[in-house]
Motif scaffolding. Structure first.
Motif, PDB file in Angstrom:
ATOM      1  N   GLY A  75       0.813  -1.214   0.000  1.00 40.36           N
ATOM      2  CA  GLY A  75       0.000   0.000   0.000  1.00 40.36           C
ATOM      3  C   GLY A  75       0.842   1.257   0.000  1.00 40.36           C
ATOM      4  O   GLY A  75       0.552   2.222  -0.718  1.00 40.36           O
ATOM      5  N   VAL A  76       1.913   1.276   0.797  1.00 36.38           N
ATOM      6  CA  VAL A  76       2.801   2.439   0.841  1.00 36.38           C
ATOM      7  C   VAL A  76       3.473   2.647  -0.512  1.00 36.38           C
ATOM      8  O   VAL A  76       3.571   3.778  -1.010  1.00 36.38           O
ATOM      9  N   ALA A  77       3.950   1.567  -1.113  1.00 33.39           N
ATOM     10  CA  ALA A  77       4.605   1.672  -2.424  1.00 33.39           C
ATOM     11  C   ALA A  77       3.626   2.161  -3.489  1.00 33.39           C
ATOM     12  O   ALA A  77       3.991   2.940  -4.377  1.00 33.39           O
ATOM     13  N   PHE A  78       2.370   1.723  -3.400  1.00 32.28           N
ATOM     14  CA  PHE A  78       1.341   2.185  -4.336  1.00 32.28           C
ATOM     15  C   PHE A  78       1.167   3.701  -4.244  1.00 32.28           C
ATOM     16  O   PHE A  78       1.119   4.401  -5.266  1.00 32.28           O
ATOM     17  N   SER A 177       5.684  -4.141  -7.279  1.00 31.89           N
ATOM     18  CA  SER A 177       4.426  -4.220  -8.032  1.00 31.89           C
ATOM     19  C   SER A 177       3.455  -3.145  -7.562  1.00 31.89           C
ATOM     20  O   SER A 177       2.741  -2.541  -8.369  1.00 31.89           O
ATOM     21  N   GLY A 178       3.415  -2.901  -6.255  1.00 30.28           N
ATOM     22  CA  GLY A 178       2.566  -1.834  -5.725  1.00 30.28           C
ATOM     23  C   GLY A 178       2.971  -0.479  -6.264  1.00 30.28           C
ATOM     24  O   GLY A 178       2.128   0.355  -6.619  1.00 30.28           O
ATOM     25  N   TYR A 179       4.291  -0.247  -6.348  1.00 34.07           N
ATOM     26  CA  TYR A 179       4.794   1.014  -6.906  1.00 34.07           C
ATOM     27  C   TYR A 179       4.357   1.161  -8.364  1.00 34.07           C
ATOM     28  O   TYR A 179       3.873   2.222  -8.780  1.00 34.07           O
ATOM     29  N   ALA A 180       4.521   0.100  -9.140  1.00 33.79           N
ATOM     30  CA  ALA A 180       4.131   0.141 -10.557  1.00 33.79           C
ATOM     31  C   ALA A 180       2.634   0.359 -10.709  1.00 33.79           C
ATOM     32  O   ALA A 180       2.191   1.095 -11.603  1.00 33.79           O
ATOM     33  N   LEU A 181       1.841  -0.262  -9.839  1.00 34.26           N
ATOM     34  CA  LEU A 181       0.391  -0.098  -9.915  1.00 34.26           C
ATOM     35  C   LEU A 181      -0.004   1.347  -9.639  1.00 34.26           C
ATOM     36  O   LEU A 181      -0.900   1.892 -10.304  1.00 34.26           O
ATOM     37  N   GLY A 182       0.664   1.994  -8.687  1.00 34.04           N
ATOM     38  CA  GLY A 182       0.385   3.400  -8.418  1.00 34.04           C
ATOM     39  C   GLY A 182       0.653   4.269  -9.633  1.00 34.04           C
ATOM     40  O   GLY A 182      -0.152   5.150  -9.986  1.00 34.04           O
ATOM     41  N   CYS A 183       1.783   4.024 -10.295  1.00 29.45           N
ATOM     42  CA  CYS A 183       2.097   4.754 -11.529  1.00 29.45           C
ATOM     43  C   CYS A 183       1.056   4.482 -12.610  1.00 29.45           C
ATOM     44  O   CYS A 183       0.639   5.389 -13.338  1.00 29.45           O
ATOM     45  N   SER A 184       0.624   3.221 -12.715  1.00 31.27           N
ATOM     46  CA  SER A 184      -0.307   2.825 -13.770  1.00 31.27           C
ATOM     47  C   SER A 184      -1.682   3.446 -13.582  1.00 31.27           C
ATOM     48  O   SER A 184      -2.317   3.878 -14.555  1.00 31.27           O
ATOM     49  N   VAL A 185      -2.169   3.486 -12.359  1.00 26.55           N
ATOM     50  CA  VAL A 185      -3.506   4.031 -12.104  1.00 26.55           C
ATOM     51  C   VAL A 185      -3.557   5.515 -12.466  1.00 26.55           C
ATOM     52  O   VAL A 185      -4.484   5.978 -13.139  1.00 26.55           O
ATOM     53  N   VAL A 186      -2.554   6.273 -12.038  1.00 26.48           N
ATOM     54  CA  VAL A 186      -2.515   7.697 -12.385  1.00 26.48           C
ATOM     55  C   VAL A 186      -2.382   7.869 -13.895  1.00 26.48           C
ATOM     56  O   VAL A 186      -3.040   8.727 -14.500  1.00 26.48           O
ATOM     57  N   SER A 702      -2.910  -8.445 -12.056  1.00 22.07           N
ATOM     58  CA  SER A 702      -2.974  -9.910 -12.004  1.00 22.07           C
ATOM     59  C   SER A 702      -1.865 -10.475 -11.134  1.00 22.07           C
ATOM     60  O   SER A 702      -2.078 -11.408 -10.350  1.00 22.07           O
ATOM     61  N   LEU A 703      -0.676  -9.905 -11.254  1.00 23.82           N
ATOM     62  CA  LEU A 703       0.468 -10.377 -10.478  1.00 23.82           C
ATOM     63  C   LEU A 703       0.248 -10.160  -8.984  1.00 23.82           C
ATOM     64  O   LEU A 703       0.564 -11.024  -8.162  1.00 23.82           O
ATOM     65  N   ILE A 704      -0.309  -8.997  -8.631  1.00 20.53           N
ATOM     66  CA  ILE A 704      -0.535  -8.683  -7.220  1.00 20.53           C
ATOM     67  C   ILE A 704      -1.624  -9.571  -6.623  1.00 20.53           C
ATOM     68  O   ILE A 704      -1.509 -10.038  -5.484  1.00 20.53           O
ATOM     69  N   THR A 705      -2.677  -9.820  -7.389  1.00 15.23           N
ATOM     70  CA  THR A 705      -3.830 -10.543  -6.843  1.00 15.23           C
ATOM     71  C   THR A 705      -3.822 -12.036  -7.137  1.00 15.23           C
ATOM     72  O   THR A 705      -4.708 -12.759  -6.667  1.00 15.23           O
ATOM     73  N   ALA A 706      -2.829 -12.522  -7.900  1.00 12.56           N
ATOM     74  CA  ALA A 706      -2.818 -13.940  -8.296  1.00 12.56           C
ATOM     75  C   ALA A 706      -2.840 -14.871  -7.092  1.00 12.56           C
ATOM     76  O   ALA A 706      -3.554 -15.887  -7.084  1.00 12.56           O
ATOM     77  N   SER A 707      -2.055 -14.557  -6.070  1.00 11.06           N
ATOM     78  CA  SER A 707      -1.995 -15.444  -4.914  1.00 11.06           C
ATOM     79  C   SER A 707      -3.307 -15.469  -4.139  1.00 11.06           C
ATOM     80  O   SER A 707      -3.575 -16.415  -3.399  1.00 11.06           O
ATOM     81  N   ILE A 708      -4.140 -14.445  -4.340  1.00 13.62           N
ATOM     82  CA  ILE A 708      -5.431 -14.409  -3.646  1.00 13.62           C
ATOM     83  C   ILE A 708      -6.453 -15.250  -4.390  1.00 13.62           C
ATOM     84  O   ILE A 708      -7.055 -16.172  -3.831  1.00 13.62           O
ATOM     85  N   PHE A 709      -6.645 -14.953  -5.703  1.00 13.88           N
ATOM     86  CA  PHE A 709      -7.686 -15.712  -6.401  1.00 13.88           C
ATOM     87  C   PHE A 709      -7.244 -17.124  -6.766  1.00 13.88           C
ATOM     88  O   PHE A 709      -8.062 -17.933  -7.197  1.00 13.88           O
TER      89      PHE A 709
END
Length: 719
Positions: A75-78, A177-186, A702-709
């Protein structure tokens, strides 16, 4: 490694600040020019402020979910990634709205192409250096804090852990991955929101102003002209910066994540990767990026301080190629020093001390070739675009038909280049080499973004010249610069699409590796069963997803453009004195229409990109998502290439006619060319760039949530 990164970040951001100040000190021109520039600046500031409020609310929700479901450091990295991406976009927009009027004044006072080009490029360099500087600043913090202080990237800590929900993951991979997701969402919101805004305004201004009323582009009598110029800044500058920063980060983290997973899955085999090699491979991408940023700074500085000729294309190419050549030489030396003592390994990483570098150079070469192919199909110096201009003499139907044919044909050869690059990079350094090829394409991103951003600044300068009723020679200078900017933008889009494909492939490999459990490490192989029913179904739906996504975007642009057309027509009908120049149009109303349309319509496609792999995973499991990623990546690459190249070709075909060919301005061919350009606008500036982000954001999510689903999905209730 961190020392080189810190040096690169400081040099880039200090140089960006210097250029910002130097551009701001330039003469902004007469009172009329400053009045128009102020209206553009205020409109841009208002839109970006509203857009960032929406992004903030959604980013906070995503961060809280990551905090609760994955880990606090994800979350912090995001949040850090979102902050870096938003900062780069905001700074780029600020300098663009300051530089536009100064570029216009340089053309007015000097009447020289070279001097005007230098100011436009200097303004663009602030964006380019900020993109590279902020991306590496955030990643440097991730490496320093989570990698060194918390020891997440130490080889002995690259192990699977469980959180309170029983979800398994490697901590450092989730952090980057969290850092990359933050960049991607913006980036997604900036590109989609800015793209809808700029194209709604552009289409409204062209369809009524140029086609119906017969007034020139950017004429002050057109109520949509200020909104059109605002759109250049929020879409083609802020959106571009966030987009390419996201591509840059996505390529870098793809190699890091892949290294971590390959180390984990081979550590209990007969041929494990040594901890020393793992440490080198994790640090290598970031150091290559830092060296590339330093080399780009040199290339940018060279163009700013040298005497500029009146050949803008040659000068811009010199900045790009000098940055690329310096990067190749410097990273080659660094690679040899890093891997010279490593032996040949069967882990799929390196087959020799220079293997990762060769893969990166292959990526650079393929990126250059893809860019040249884009130029061949979109520049009016070549036959493909001239054929569209010639077809316009027979009416808009043939303009559209010829442009579609050009766009479709333009897909094949870049994809062939990508295929050869993937095979070659894999041969040189395994799947890690594919990731390094993506990094190579973007290693001198500061230079390419500087060249890309100069285009919208020159375009805005032309608008200010027209609205200020300056001498036609001034507009001719800015139009020449703008035309070159369209071509350089098409080349930049080629780099972005190519790197997206390569980065998505390596992220997909990481996704497959993430499915390994502790008991399977010795026998795990990088395979996805393509005859599995759920994989096939996922691939089929994934291939259709970019079309749904693109359709939503085009529909959003069309809705806002229709309202813009109605408003412009209303003002012309209710107050005929606007067209005679006796009364001023209501610019503010058109700005509000574009803003409202973009802010309303940008949410659905952005949420679709984030939610589709999550919903699919929880419904049908990891095999379905694996197929979904394959289908979306392949389909998205093709559609992005078609959209970028066809739109660029239509735009430059219109500009070729405006140079006096096939009847010139005011002719039937010109009217047809305007319609073709209008059709291509949402393709090249909204759909094409957004598809790049769609591909990577789905892979990261997908990479972040793969272990969950993988553990919790609807199918698991029955099997």
């Amino acid at each position: 490694m961190l020392g080189i990164v810190v040096l690169a970040v400081i040099v880039a951001l200090v140089f960006a600040a210097m250029n910002f100040v130097l551009v701001k000190k330039k003469d902004p021109g007469n009172a009329k020019m400053q009045e128009i520039a102020l209206a553009i600046r205020e409109g841009s500031d208002t839109f970006i402020a509203h857009e960032y409020k929406i992004i903030l609310s959604i980013a906070v929700l995503i961060a809280l979910l990551l905090f609760g479901i994955v880990s606090w450091y994800t979350g912090v990295a995001f949040i850090l990634g979102a902050l870096m991406s938003a900062s780069a976009g905001w700074i780029g927009m600020k300098i663009a709205t300051l530089a536009n009027v100064r570029v216009c004044n340089a053309a007015r006072t000097t009447r020289k192409l070279g001097g005007t080009l230098k100011i436009a490029f200097q303004g663009g360099s602030v964006m380019g250096l900020s993109v590279g500087g902020f991306a590496l600043l955030g990643l440097g913090i991730i490496y320093a804090v989570f990698g060194n202080i918390l020891g997440q990237m130490a080889p002995e800590n690259l192990i699977i852990v469980k959180n309170w929900l029983g979800i398994t993951f490697i901590p450092f991979t989730m952090t980057v991955s969290g850092y990359a997701l933050g960049c991607s969402v913006v980036a997604m919101f900036d590109r989609v929101g800015g793209g809808i805004y700029t194209k709604a305004a552009d289409m409204g201004a062209d369809l009524v102003g140029k086609t119906e009323a017969g007034i020139p582009e950017d004429d002050p009598r057109n109520p949509a002209t200020i909104a059109d110029n605002v759109g250049d800044n929020v879409g083609d500058v802020a959106g571009l910066g966030a987009d390419l920063l996201e591509s840059y980060v996505g390529a870098l983290i793809s190699a890091v994540i892949l290294t971590a997973y390959m180390f984990y899955t081979t550590k209990d085999t007969a041929h494990p990767i040594s901890p020393e090699l793992v440490s080198s491979l994790i640090g290598y991408p970031l150091t290559v990026a830092a060296i590339g940023l330093l080399c780009s700074t040199v290339g940018i500085m060279f163009l700013i301080i040298k005497k500029i000729s009146d050949h803008p294309h040659r000068e811009l190419n010199m900045a790009t190629w000098s940055s690329a050549i310096l990067t190749i030489i410097a990273t080659g030396i660094y690679t040899w020093l890093t891997f010279r003592n490593e032996t040949v390994t069967n882990a799929g990483f390196i087959a020799g001390p220079l293997s990762p570098w060769f893969a990166a150079v292959l990526g650079i070469c393929s990126g250059v070739l893809i860019g040249q192919l884009a130029e061949w199909y979109t520049s009016y110096d070549y036959s493909a675009t001239r054929k569209i201009a010639e077809a316009s003499s027979q009416g808009p139907a043939l303009t559209i038909t010829q442009g579609m044919a050009t766009g479709m044909k333009s897909v094949f050869f870049p994809v062939v280049v990508l295929g050869i690059a993937i095979i070659g990079a894999n041969y040189l350094a395994g799947i890690y080499g594919v990731a390094m090829a993506a990094i190579g394409m973007l290693s001198f991103i500061a230079a390419t973004v500087s060249v890309d951003t100069y285009g919208p600044i020159a375009d805005n300068a032309g608008g200010i010249a027209e609205m200020s009723r300056l001498d036609p020679e001034v507009r001719q200078i800015t139009d020449t610069l703008d035309s070159v900017g369209n071509t350089t933008a098409a080349i930049g889009k080629g780099f972005a699409i190519g790197s997206a494909a390569l980065a998505a492939l390596s992220l997909f490999a990481s996704y497959l590796y993430s499915q390994a459990s502790p008991g399977e490490t010795g026998g795990f192989t990088l395979l996805l069963d393509m005859i599995n029913t759920y994989t096939l179904a996922g691939a089929l739906i994934g291939a259709a997803l970019p079309y749904l996504f693109s359709g939503i975007l085009i529909d959003a642009v069309a809705k806002a453009a229709r309202k813009m057309v109605e408003e412009v027509r209303r003002q012309f009908e209710e107050n005929p004195r606007i067209l005679t120049g006796e009364d001023k149009p209501d610019y503010k109303q058109c700005i509000e229409i574009s803003s409202a349309g973009a802010l309303k319509e940008m949410k659905v496609p952005a949420i679709l990109a984030v939610a589709s792999p999550i919903v699919s995973g929880f419904l049908f499991g990891p095999d379905f998502v694996g197929g979904l990623l394959i289908g979306t990546t392949l389909s998205g690459i093709m559609l992005a290439l078609f959209s970028a190249n066809s739109g660029g070709a239509w735009d430059n075909a219109k500009k070729y006619i405006e140079q006096g060919y096939h009847g010139g301005k005011g002719s039937g061919a010109h009217a047809a060319g305007i319609i073709g350009d209008t059709v291509g606008d949402p393709l090249k500036d909204t759909v094409g760039p957004s598809l790049d982000i769609l591909i990577k954001i789905m892979a990261v999510v997908s990479l972040i949530t793969a272990s969950i689903f993988s553990q919790y999905n609807f199918l698991g209730l029955f099997y």
